[in-house]
Motif scaffolding. Structure first.
Motif, PDB file in Angstrom:
ATOM      1  N   LEU A  53       9.919  -3.229  -0.850  1.00  0.00           N
ATOM      2  CA  LEU A  53       8.819  -3.424  -1.793  1.00  0.00           C
ATOM      3  C   LEU A  53       7.550  -2.738  -1.296  1.00  0.00           C
ATOM      4  CD1 LEU A  53       7.751  -4.865  -4.361  1.00  0.00           C
ATOM      5  CD2 LEU A  53       7.151  -6.776  -2.859  1.00  0.00           C
ATOM      6  N   ARG A  54       7.262  -2.877   0.002  1.00  0.00           N
ATOM      7  CA  ARG A  54       6.074  -2.246   0.568  1.00  0.00           C
ATOM      8  C   ARG A  54       6.129  -0.728   0.422  1.00  0.00           C
ATOM      9  NH1 ARG A  54       5.154  -4.006   6.524  1.00  0.00           N
ATOM     10  NH2 ARG A  54       3.496  -2.503   6.264  1.00  0.00           N
ATOM     11  N   LYS A  55       7.283  -0.143   0.660  1.00  0.00           N
ATOM     12  CA  LYS A  55       7.418   1.319   0.554  1.00  0.00           C
ATOM     13  C   LYS A  55       7.225   1.779  -0.889  1.00  0.00           C
ATOM     14  CE  LYS A  55      10.396   3.591   3.091  1.00  0.00           C
ATOM     15  NZ  LYS A  55      11.660   4.002   3.738  1.00  0.00           N
ATOM     16  N   ARG A  56       7.790   1.038  -1.826  1.00  0.00           N
ATOM     17  CA  ARG A  56       7.713   1.439  -3.234  1.00  0.00           C
ATOM     18  C   ARG A  56       6.317   1.261  -3.827  1.00  0.00           C
ATOM     19  NH1 ARG A  56      13.302  -1.123  -5.628  1.00  0.00           N
ATOM     20  NH2 ARG A  56      14.690   0.278  -4.489  1.00  0.00           N
ATOM     21  N   THR A  57       5.596   0.251  -3.371  1.00  0.00           N
ATOM     22  CA  THR A  57       4.299  -0.069  -3.975  1.00  0.00           C
ATOM     23  C   THR A  57       3.114   0.309  -3.109  1.00  0.00           C
ATOM     24  OG1 THR A  57       4.315  -2.292  -3.039  1.00  0.00           O
ATOM     25  CG2 THR A  57       5.273  -2.017  -5.244  1.00  0.00           C
ATOM     26  N   GLU A  58       3.380   0.780  -1.892  1.00  0.00           N
ATOM     27  CA  GLU A  58       2.337   1.134  -0.934  1.00  0.00           C
ATOM     28  C   GLU A  58       1.440  -0.059  -0.603  1.00  0.00           C
ATOM     29  OE1 GLU A  58       0.331   4.747  -1.976  1.00  0.00           O
ATOM     30  OE2 GLU A  58       2.204   5.826  -2.262  1.00  0.00           O
TER      31      GLU A  58
END
Length: 71
Positions: free
Chosen positions: A15-20
């Motif tokens: 989730l962190r990678k996809r949403t920055e």
């Protein structure tokens, strides 16, 4: 029964990678503790909610948690 910690960490990382989003799960834990203390929740209840066996850890770190909010 339930979701494993590893599974939760992997989902959060994805989730962190996809949403920055640059917030760690541990940061959310500290935010929860700080907000509970600021609302007047006793350190013993907060300790129980976050899995500490005693309130001592919360009480020794309480200043650190509230300093983040200028208190």
């Amino acid at each position: 029964m339930g979701v494993s910690i590893l599974s939760l960490q992997n989902a959060w990382h994805t989730l962190r990678k996809r949403t920055e989003i640059f917030v760690r799960i541990h940061d959310l834990r500290h935010t929860f503790i700080t907000r509970m203390l600021l609302k007047g929740t006793s350190s013993s209840i907060v300790a129980r909610l976050v899995g500490h066996s005693t309130a001592r850890m919360i009480e020794t770190k309480q200043g650190t948690f509230t300093e983040d909010f200028g208190l």
